[in-house]
Design an enzyme around this catalytic site. Structure first.
Site, PDB file in Angstrom:
ATOM      1  N   LYS A  65      20.104  75.717  54.536  1.00  0.00           N
ATOM      2  CA  LYS A  65      19.110  74.422  54.292  1.00  0.00           C
ATOM      3  C   LYS A  65      19.499  73.066  53.395  1.00  0.00           C
ATOM      4  O   LYS A  65      20.165  74.465  52.306  1.00  0.00           O
ATOM      5  CB  LYS A  65      17.869  73.955  54.029  1.00  0.00           C
ATOM      6  CG  LYS A  65      17.119  72.804  54.362  1.00  0.00           C
ATOM      7  CD  LYS A  65      16.104  73.347  54.392  1.00  0.00           C
ATOM      8  CE  LYS A  65      14.369  71.954  54.739  1.00  0.00           C
ATOM      9  NZ  LYS A  65      13.630  72.468  54.782  1.00  0.00           N
ATOM     10  N   SER A 142      11.083  69.955  58.466  1.00  0.00           N
ATOM     11  CA  SER A 142      12.457  69.426  57.665  1.00  0.00           C
ATOM     12  C   SER A 142      13.758  70.179  57.412  1.00  0.00           C
ATOM     13  O   SER A 142      14.634  69.519  57.041  1.00  0.00           O
ATOM     14  CB  SER A 142      12.193  68.724  55.985  1.00  0.00           C
ATOM     15  OG  SER A 142      11.781  70.020  55.548  1.00  0.00           O
ATOM     16  N   SER A 166       7.980  72.891  57.563  1.00  0.00           N
ATOM     17  CA  SER A 166       9.032  73.213  57.488  1.00  0.00           C
ATOM     18  C   SER A 166      10.057  73.594  58.563  1.00  0.00           C
ATOM     19  O   SER A 166      11.554  73.459  58.847  1.00  0.00           O
ATOM     20  CB  SER A 166       9.761  72.159  56.268  1.00  0.00           C
ATOM     21  OG  SER A 166       9.251  70.951  56.196  1.00  0.00           O
TER      22      SER A 166
END
Length: 420
Positions: A65, A142, A166
């Protein structure tokens, strides 16, 4: 036993996986499914010569990420204004380094929701990664790109972060395995913070053996003997929140549990009522609306209210100065959340009370599960919404989802997402 070392496990069923099995649609898809912000390459050290065993992750590739620091690169945090106003990282996040030292090759950084402040998986600036399981629906966030890269078989595993859901949401929506560890179990050094009271480093994989191997590497644990759980507890009230008939999901859990462990370990409970009884400080977070909700679900809504307040407070402390100075361009859904966080009164006495709720919730779940119990809940209440849905609809979806997701967040427990 502290939450960082506890072996309490929540299992979240990826209900979306049941839905997605019959919802695959054709769509023009980018070669990388829109999962990557940039390609990088971090190579592992040379493997030891025989007869020594190779490193545990040898031959595997992964992605991360875009909020993990990598030496020599700018960490983007899902927003080009953040990237523009920050310097090159001077060292790589320990979680990333452990995986590379373990034999894996990092091949890129993934798209994420701006500032990790959403569970939808959409990004105004870099585009929304395409959900390989259901291209017309959101991938979840996310850690959207990290989940999509695994689901699209572009990498063997990936790293994300999970504050409010997330890792768990995109794992469920993309039909893969996802793991949120116990709070504090994996280092968050070199990771841009969202809300430190709940931030965790999590990971995705398609293969359970790879998921386990990555976990051993990140947790720096020896491989241990398999241990049978003493209790598998099904939270019936949580399944009643879902739009998928509970018979289609709970029956699967019952059948699988009986086959693996025997009928004697199965238990049923109302988790909301248990939380209401064991977490007395929740009374400060029950709105008039939630008080009118039947059963113990009102307690879970109050638990989410406590987490949300603390999350907003910590986000504001972390990022208010930068936001006011730079005045970054945010997408419509994100901007509303950020405004709500910046508008909170930092002198609100409930901010301190939220930590009391967290400690009481941790004690309650520790007491319920001890070190060999498993609690089974749905990961989210709904299948993934369609792309480009109205903000009002998505807000309702998020509220329902976060009522379930806050259980692990406030208790500090680890949670594994399974799909079928």
């Amino acid at each position: 036993m502290s939450s960082a070392t506890n072996i309490i496990v929540l299992v979240g069923l990826g209900l979306a996986g049941i839905f997605l099995a019959v919802q695959r649609r054709r769509k023009t898809i980018k070669e990388d499914f829109g999962a990557f912000v940039e390609r990088i390459q971090l190579l592992p050290p040379p493997q030891p010569a025989p007869p020594k065993a190779s490193d545990p992750l040898t031959g595997l590739v992964f992605a991360i990420k875009e909020l993990f620091d990598v030496e020599g690169f700018v960490t983007g945090f899902g927003n080009p204004d953040w990237r523009r106003t920050h310097e090159l990282a001077v060292r790589t996040a320990p979680a990333v380094s452990l995986l590379v030292q373990g034999g894996a090759t990092c091949v890129g950084r993934n798209v994420m929701d701006e500032m990790a402040y959403c569970i939808n998986g959409e990004n105004k600036h870099y585009g929304t990664p395409t959900n390989p399981a259901a291209p017309s629906r959101i991938p979840g966030g996310s850690s959207s790109g990290s989940a999509v890269a695994v689901a699209a078989e572009l990498v063997d595993f990936s790293l994300g972060t999970d504050t409010g859901g997330s890792v768990r949401v995109p794992a469920a929506f993309c039909g893969i395995l996802g793991f949120r560890p116990s709070h504090g179990a994996v280092s968050t050094v070199g990771v841009v913070p969202m809300a430190q009271s709940f931030d965790t480093v999590g990971w995705f994989a398609r293969d359970p053996d790879i998921l386990r191997c990555v976990g051993h590497t990140l947790l720096q644990l020896p491989f241990m003997e398999y241990r049978k759980p003493s209790r598998v507890i099904i939270a019936d009230d949580c399944f009643q929140l879902t739009k998928i008939p509970s018979g289609r999901t709970v029956n699967i859990v019952i059948q699988s549990t009986e086959k693996l462990f025997g009928r004697q370990v199965l238990n049923h409970m109302s988790l909301g009522k248990y939380i209401a009884d064991k977490v007395p400080s929740l009374k400060y977070f029950q709105s008039e609306e939630s008080k009118n909700v039947e059963g113990g679900i009102s307690a879970l809504k109050a638990l989410w209210n406590a987490l949300r307040l603390r999350q907003r407070y910590e986000f504001k402390k972390n990022h208010e100065d930068w936001i006011n100075l730079v005045k970054p361009d945010f997408g419509p859904g994100i901007s509303g959340r950020i405004r709500a966080a910046l508008d909170i009164d930092t002198d609100d006495e409930n901010i301190g009370l939220s930590l009391r709720v967290r400690e009481e919730a941790r004690e309650a779940l520790n007491s319920l599960l001890k070190d060999d119990g498993i609690l089974v809940i749905p990961t989210t209440a709904d299948p993934p919404p369609k792309l480009n849905m109205k903000v009002d609809f998505l807000e309702d979806f998020q509220t329902r989802a976060l009522t379930l997701l806050c259980i692990a967040g406030m208790s500090g427990c680890c949670q594994l997402v399974l799909v079928r």
